[in-house]
Design a protein around this motif. Structure first.
Motif, PDB file in Angstrom:
ATOM      1  N   SER A 746       0.830  -1.209   0.000  1.00 48.93           N
ATOM      2  CA  SER A 746       0.000   0.000   0.000  1.00 48.93           C
ATOM      3  C   SER A 746       0.857   1.249   0.000  1.00 48.93           C
ATOM      4  CB  SER A 746      -0.882   0.065   1.239  1.00 48.93           C
ATOM      5  OG  SER A 746      -1.636  -1.082   1.342  1.00 48.93           O
ATOM      6  N   LYS A 749       1.981   2.025  -3.413  1.00 48.28           N
ATOM      7  CA  LYS A 749       0.875   2.561  -4.214  1.00 48.28           C
ATOM      8  C   LYS A 749       0.629   4.044  -3.886  1.00 48.28           C
ATOM      9  CE  LYS A 749      -1.810  -1.580  -5.109  1.00 48.28           C
ATOM     10  NZ  LYS A 749      -2.175  -2.422  -3.940  1.00 48.28           N
ATOM     11  N   SER A 807      -4.085   5.856   6.144  1.00 49.05           N
ATOM     12  CA  SER A 807      -4.548   4.680   5.425  1.00 49.05           C
ATOM     13  C   SER A 807      -4.814   3.500   6.361  1.00 49.05           C
ATOM     14  CB  SER A 807      -3.486   4.292   4.389  1.00 49.05           C
ATOM     15  OG  SER A 807      -3.622   2.936   4.070  1.00 49.05           O
ATOM     16  N   ALA A 809      -4.828   0.432   5.666  1.00 53.36           N
ATOM     17  CA  ALA A 809      -3.919  -0.693   5.383  1.00 53.36           C
ATOM     18  C   ALA A 809      -2.637  -0.590   6.201  1.00 53.36           C
ATOM     19  CB  ALA A 809      -3.595  -0.732   3.888  1.00 53.36           C
TER      20      ALA A 809
END
Ligand SMILES: Nc1ncnc2c1ncn2[C@@H]1O[C@H](COP(=O)(O)OP(=O)(O)OP(=O)(O)O)[C@@H](O)[C@H]1O
Ligand SMILES: [Zn+2]
Length: 824
Positions: A746, A749, A807, A809
């Motif tokens: 993540s 990304k 986030s 994640a």
């Protein structure tokens, strides 16, 4: 800009702010209060308006008056960060991805930190009429316990140490209901006086205390132990103050052998009371040294910021040149800063300085108590000490009007901080030289590739010293092929050639240094029957057997278990052990050379740091024949009777698994070889290896830095590694491996998304598991980003970090970004 106003809006950076929330916050300055930029304040912060320490960074004209809170109070100890320090704070925040206050704390000595803590007392109303309060049963139970306390101190101790989380939660409710009143106590960590110090004992640090069935620590003792683990050592008073314990707790710990008390005579004699006993004019420079001195003088006279690299072979007398240059700075009415990689290893260096400059020298390093560090800081601030010697954190010493900054052994990894703020002392030194128009001198026999590269393209001025001061020739170096030894029936760790030379040295009364970069006895153990390999349960890497305490120890997290002699899974007694550490070498020497007096120097024998100086003095006085140790004995030492150096096995260092492996190996060999033949007698060195054909070893044996530099640059250029790019490493860790891996993906990304539209050339390697994939029960991943370290890249990284904190994640993953850090 700094000024005083009767009424104003000020910007404040706040302690303990999370990175994702860190900012310069606006506050209203109450009518009549006065404050200056760089002064500390207490402010209400966050939802509950909890009190926090803050630092004023500026005044504001326009802000949203309505929503601002008042500063709670101004701390009356004046401006603690001046203009330069504030700039450094901003620099650290922008360049190392830390919070403002992490930067503030790094710039100030630990002893000046302030803490706000809450103390409670039972309200008068409750004491008079407890029954008139409407309390729930749980609240009643807790308040009854508190009423039973004999003093406020006991009450607060009970809350802090005696209560579980559930009970602690009720404290807030009891304050709301006016059963308890709370006070905010602002504490400075130390007063300024120095006194009896305490530190953890070797027995406790090595785990021996626990193994021998020592009593488990009480909550208070644990607090003291944790505090001392961080601080190395502190005065009894400081420990009591910070851990909120009485000296009885420390006395008890001393009785049980967990801590020991000592007088810190080292630092006292080193600093304020020191007297100059020699004159700088008695030192006469050699021709080579003079040439460097005059070249450097030109730079220092230019009145502009300058940076130079001094490449001087081991024993060329770099220290002597530093002394003269620092003397020059003083004569110009300026001050000087000298950084060393590790102060315990260079007591001679400090002595050289105090002998010449007396109490004009201040020393800053982590072996001082917090109070002593603060005292040194104040002596520097007041201008009483105009020369500062110290390790990494000394780069922030509050010197004014700096003329020169010297960084000795500039390539050493200790100059890079491995915790937030992750700064490199070299970069801070550069900033300070810009600020003061000062000269930066980086020095080493084996400069970092990066510095050598900057010198080669003319960004740094290059100076060289190619000759030793007292002995015109460098040691002869021989590579010994250990494959041949094994094939011809020699299975010991000593080649015949090295063993012969050790014998010769013993007969001649000359001293020998042996390097092996692994401590412990055996570094790998497994059961022959079932194949079980003994690994650390937290880190999943092989445990090292330590014979001195019959334990298997993890060198990453310190996990220790007693070796029972039997396999844990099948009970078999056939345990196979391989891999040699320093303890085993010590054993082998006593078999091969029974009369030799051996000194072992590694992290196990020198845990208290104070042992360094004592042991080195004994070695210098001839009380030992052989010193065997890890890389801590490779640098800086100057013993004239050492004529032989043996490196027992160098191969592992070559294959360390990152792009710095060759550079580190080359430097280590050059440095350790440089420990011999420094007096009137010529030295010789033997490097034992299973890869005698390896070009790095051959270049190191030839002491050919220039050729090594050329070849290494070619490789780095072809594969794109520093100095041909910068590296930003993202480190991630979590107790759950899958979570860690997913979080890492993540992160990449998020980074790619933030990168969109920027057109910055980058390359991303990973995410991949670190070579030591699990430490302290946490799985570790890393992402390597090859980039150009500029404002644009850093802003992308900052945005990515902020996204990452939000986030889901990455909720259960800890992470950090490190620019050009060393990769483990
Ligand atoms: N000009 C000088 N006059 C007298 N003695 C000197 C002079 N220069 C160097 N020496 C002596 O030579 C020895 C080596 O010097 P020094 O330890 O400074 O070398 P170095 O370059 O720092 O070496 P290394 O890189 O191995 O640490 C020391 O014992 C030092 O006292
Ligand atoms: Zn471990």
């Amino acid at each position: 800009m700094s000024g005083r106003y009767d009424k104003a809006i000020v910007s404040v950076v706040v302690d303990k702010a999370l990175y994702s929330f860190d900012n310069e916050f606006d506050y209203y300055l109450p009518q009549g209060a006065k404050v200056s930029i760089g002064q500390r304040v207490i402010v209400p912060f966050g939802k509950g308006g909890k009190k926090r320490v803050g630092l004023v960074t500026g005044f504001k004209q326009n802000a949203d008056y309505g929503r601002l809170k008042d500063i709670y109070c101004v701390i009356n100890d004046g401006v603690i960060l001046g203009d330069e320090a504030l700039r450094l704070m901003h620099w650290l925040k922008d360049n190392t991805f830390c919070t403002y206050f992490d930067a503030v704390k790094t710039i100030l000595p630990g002893g000046m930190a302030l803490n706000v803590s809450q103390r409670y007392a039972i309200s008068d109303e409750f004491r008079k009429a407890p029954d008139s309060f409407a309390l729930e049963p749980a609240e009643q139970a807790v308040s009854a316990m508190l009423l039973g306390c004999k003093s406020d101190r006991e009450l607060n101790d009970m809350i802090e140490y005696g209560f579980d989380e559930q009970q602690k939660k009720l404290i807030g409710r009891l304050s709301e209901k006016s059963v308890l009143v709370s006070l905010d106590i602002i504490k400075q960590r130390v007063g300024s006086e120095t006194e009896k110090n305490v530190r953890l004992t070797d027995s406790y640090l090595s785990g021996e205390y626990a193994d021998k069935g020592g009593k488990p620590l009480t909550a208070k003792q644990k607090k003291v132990a944790d505090f001392l683990t961080d601080a190395d050592s502190a005065s009894v008073k400081e420990v009591c103050y910070n851990c909120v314990v009485t000296s009885a707790v420390i006395n008890n710990m001393e009785k049980n052998g967990i801590v020991e008390c000592f007088d810190n005579e080292v630092s006292r004699s080193l600093t304020a009371g020191a007297k100059a006993v020699r004159s700088i004019d008695d030192i006469v420079l050699s021709d080579e040294q003079s040439a460097v001195y005059s070249g450097m003088s030109e730079l220092m006279d230019s009145g502009k910021p300058q940076c130079a690299l001094l490449k001087g072979v081991t024993g060329s007398g770099k220290t002597t040149v530093f002394l003269k240059l620092i003397d020059k700075a003083l004569k110009q009415g300026k001050t000087a800063l000298m950084l060393v990689p590790e102060i315990s290893l260079t007591p001679q260096m400090v002595r050289n300085f105090t002998d010449l400059f007396g109490s004009n020298v201040a020393v800053i390093h982590s072996n001082l108590s917090l109070g002593q560090r603060t005292d040194e800081y104040k002596r520097i601030e007041k201008g009483e000490a105009r020369i500062v010697i110290g390790t990494r954190s000394a780069v922030f010493a509050p010197l004014d009007n700096i003329g020169i900054i010297v960084i000795d052994e500039e390539g050493e990894h200790t100059y890079k901080s491995e915790k937030s703020p992750r700064y490199q002392a070299r970069s801070i030194a550069k900033q300070r030289c810009f600020y003061h128009n000062a000269t930066l001198l980086l020095a080493s026999a084996t400069p970092s590739l990066e510095s050598a590269y900057f010198a080669s393209i003319g960004r740094y001025k290059l100076f060289e010293m190619k000759k030793r001061y007292s002995q015109p020739v460098l040691p002869d170096v021989y590579l010994v092929d250990m494959k041949v030894e094994v094939e011809t029936g020699n299975r010991s760790n000593f080649s015949r050639a090295l063993a012969d030379e050790i014998k010769n040295n013993l007969q001649r009364g000359e001293q020998t240094i042996l390097l092996l970069n692994r401590r412990g006895y055996n570094t790998y153990m497994n059961c022959i029957k079932c194949g079980e390999v003994y690994k650390c349960p937290n880190c999943n890497i092989p445990l090292t057997y330590h014979k001195t305490n019959n334990c298997m120890i993890c060198h990453y997290c310190g996990y220790t278990e007693v070796f029972t002699g039997k396999c844990k899974s099948c009970g078999s007694k056939f345990i196979y052990s391989t891999g040699t550490g320093t303890q085993r070498i010590e054993d082998e020497i006593s078999t091969l050379f029974p009369s030799a007096r051996v000194l072992r120097m590694d992290a196990d024998t020198t845990m208290s740091k104070f042992s360094y100086e004592k042991n080195f003095d004994k070695f210098k006085n001839g009380e030992y024949d052989i010193m065997v140790g890890t890389q801590m004995i490779a640098k800086g030492l100057d013993f004239e009777n050492v004529t032989l150096v043996g490196v027992l096995l160098i191969d592992k260092s070559l294959y360390a698994g990152d792009y710095l492996g060759y550079e580190k190996t080359f430097s280590l060999i050059t440095q350790v070889v440089g420990r011999c033949g420094r007096g009137s007698k010529k030295g010789r060195a033997y490097l034992q290896t299973f890869s005698p054909e390896h070009y790095v070893l051959n270049l190191a044996a030839d002491q050919n830095y220039d050729e090594f530099f050329r070849q290494e640059c070619e490789i780095r250029k072809a594969l794109l590694f520093p100095p041909y790019c910068d590296i930003c490493e993202i480190g991630l860790s979590s107790v759950d491996e899958a979570v860690c891996k997913k979080g890492s993906d993540s992160f990449v990304k998020l980074f790619m998304k933030n990168l969109e539209g920027h057109g910055i050339p980058i390359r991303v390697l990973g995410p991949s598991a670190c070579s030591v994939a699990k430490v302290n029960g946490k799985y570790r991943y890393r992402i390597i980003i090859k980039c150009k370290n500029n404002k644009e890249f850093r802003s992308v990284m900052q945005a990515t970090l902020l996204d990452a904190y939000k986030s889901p994640a990455l909720d259960k993953v800890s992470f950090f970004a490190d620019m050009n850090g060393e990769i483990i």
